[in-house]
Design an enzyme around this catalytic site. Structure first.
Site, PDB file in Angstrom:
ATOM      1  CE  LYS A 177      63.234  33.101  68.336  1.00 47.47           C
ATOM      2  NZ  LYS A 177      64.620  32.812  68.700  1.00 47.47           N
TER       3      LYS A 177
HETATM    4  C1  LIG Z   1      65.689  34.151  68.692  1.00 47.60           C
HETATM    5  C2  LIG Z   1      65.705  35.611  68.820  1.00 47.60           C
HETATM    6  C3  LIG Z   1      66.571  36.416  68.057  1.00 47.60           C
HETATM    7  C4  LIG Z   1      67.655  35.844  67.197  1.00 47.60           C
HETATM    8  O1  LIG Z   1      67.190  35.043  66.190  1.00 47.60           O
HETATM    9  P1  LIG Z   1      68.247  34.196  65.323  1.00 47.60           P
HETATM   10  O2  LIG Z   1      67.447  33.768  64.144  1.00 47.60           O
HETATM   11  O3  LIG Z   1      68.680  33.050  66.184  1.00 47.60           O
HETATM   12  O4  LIG Z   1      69.368  35.092  64.970  1.00 47.60           O
HETATM   13  C5  LIG Z   1      66.462  37.787  68.151  1.00 47.60           C
HETATM   14  N1  LIG Z   1      65.561  38.357  68.969  1.00 47.60           N
HETATM   15  C6  LIG Z   1      64.737  37.626  69.734  1.00 47.60           C
HETATM   16  C7  LIG Z   1      63.739  38.331  70.601  1.00 47.60           C
HETATM   17  C8  LIG Z   1      64.789  36.239  69.702  1.00 47.60           C
HETATM   18  O5  LIG Z   1      63.973  35.517  70.487  1.00 47.60           O
END
Ligand SMILES: *Cc1c(COP(=O)(O)O)cnc(C)c1O
Length: 370
Positions: A177
């Site tokens: 992210k």
């Molecule tokens: C990465 C992601 C998640 C999950 O995030 P985590 O922190 O890994 O649980 C949920 N929704 C979207 C759209 C994502 O890209």
């Protein structure tokens, strides 16, 4: 290999981690609180709660809002599985909604409205690629139908808006992210009572945490709700504080590279479409491109890999995944299907250079020609 995404990590993170280890306190404590305060301030929010992931954040929001069996929650299918999974965790039913268009691949308010039933309690927006959903349209729809408006803001970290569009928002700090703590997430909510329920649910429903008890005169606590262990720890919070300070500069590079991609693709690969031609507010989390309908995407992926470029697909629609595919009454989602069948995600992260962007665009043009 030029990767689709890559975290920026360095000596500042190493020192921050050493400090936590030397302090002797590694589980949730003052650094987690400092991270929450810094994250809220950076996003124009009054408060937020750090948790172990965005998935945990989505789960806690739905739980704290009392959504459960018999309820329906509208979700896009063009998202990561966690968006829909969080609805299943509380025993509610995810109802998949198509995207607006190939140019605006965000959950469509018009389609959502058609799918509202007497059982619909909430909608989870996804700011796909970091591009913000339309505030006015969603608030109006939520008000008309009395829906809880939740933002899955996993892609939209470091941009103002998420957390103020809906009633609650979930952010992600997973390794790919815009900023990372390894694993980690944040919950924010407009209603302080909802946020307090999330705070309790994050730590087993306990009325006080270990660190608070250490610093108070009483060892007593109560458990008032069936909570979970979804806490963040001091190590992650320390990394998060370092990352947060760099986030504005990183997001500015992402924006600059996105614009360069858009310009070069337009010139060198005119039949490749880049979504969000309106250039709406965005954290530029990923660089999605739509290949021509006739292109062989697997072959393009292979050619790019041969040229040292990793690409991915965002996303295989959730309603195509085995867990969801067999479910009854999944409506037609033609725009999602077309978008997902042509989408290719190109590398975008702050460690790349303008020369990398040129290399990707030229390699893509060659791959499409042959
Ligand atoms: C990465 C992601 C998640 C999950 O995030 P985590 O922190 O890994 O649980 C949920 N929704 C979207 C759209 C994502 O890209």
């Amino acid at each position: 290999m030029l990767l689709v995404s890559e975290p920026v990590l360095g000596t500042e993170e190493t020192s921050a981690l050493s400090e936590v280890i030397e302090s002797g306190w590694i589980t949730m404590g003052p650094r987690v609180r400092a991270f929450e305060e810094a994250f809220a301030a950076a996003h124009g929010l009054s408060d937020c709660i750090a948790v172990s992931s965005c998935t945990a954040a989505l789960h806690l929001i739905l739980l704290a809002a009392g959504i459960g069996p018999g309820d329906e929650v509208l979700v896009p299918s063009l998202t990561f599985a966690a968006t829909a999974n969080s609805v299943m965790y509380v025993g509610a039913k995810p109802v998949f909604v198509d995207i607006e268009s190939l140019d605006v691949p965000l959950i469509s308010p018009a389609r959502a409205e058609q799918l509202c039933s007497a059982r619909t309690r909430a909608v989870i927006l996804v700011h796909y690629a970091g591009a913000l959903a339309d505030r006015a349209a969603w608030r109006a729809l939520a008000n008309r139908h009395g829906l809880l408006l939740v933002e899955d803001s996993a892609h939209a970290v470091g941009v103002e808006g998420p957390g103020t569009i809906g009633d609650a928002a979930a952010f992600s700090f997973y390794g790919n992210k815009n900023m990372t703590t390894g694993e980690g997430g944040v919950v924010t909510a407009r209603d302080p009572a909802l946020l307090e329920r999330v705070r309790l649910l994050r730590g087993h429903g306990m009325t006080s945490g270990t660190f608070a008890r250490l610093n108070s005169r009483t060892p007593h606590y109560d458990v008032t709700l069936l909570g979970f262990n979804y806490r963040m720890d001091e190590l992650r919070a320390a990394v998060g504080l370092v990352q947060l300070a760099h986030l504005p500069a990183w997001n500015a590079s992402r924006r600059a590279f996105s614009r360069l991609y858009r310009r070069l693709l337009d010139r060198v690969c005119p039949d490749v479409r880049v979504p969000f031609s309106d250039e709406r507010a965005s954290s530029h989390h990923i660089m999605p491109a739509l290949l021509p309908a006739a292109a062989d995407r697997d072959l393009v992926i292979e050619r790019l890999r041969d040229a040292g470029i990793q690409t991915t697909i965002h996303y295989r629609p959730v309603h195509h995944l085995t867990l969801y595919r067999e479910r009854p009454d999944i409506g037609p989602l033609p725009v999602t299907e077309e978008f997902a069948s042509r989408e290719l995600t190109l590398p975008l992260h702050p460690k790349m250079t303008a020369a990398d962007v040129e290399h990707v665009v030229n390699a893509l043009a060659t791959a499409l020609r042959t």
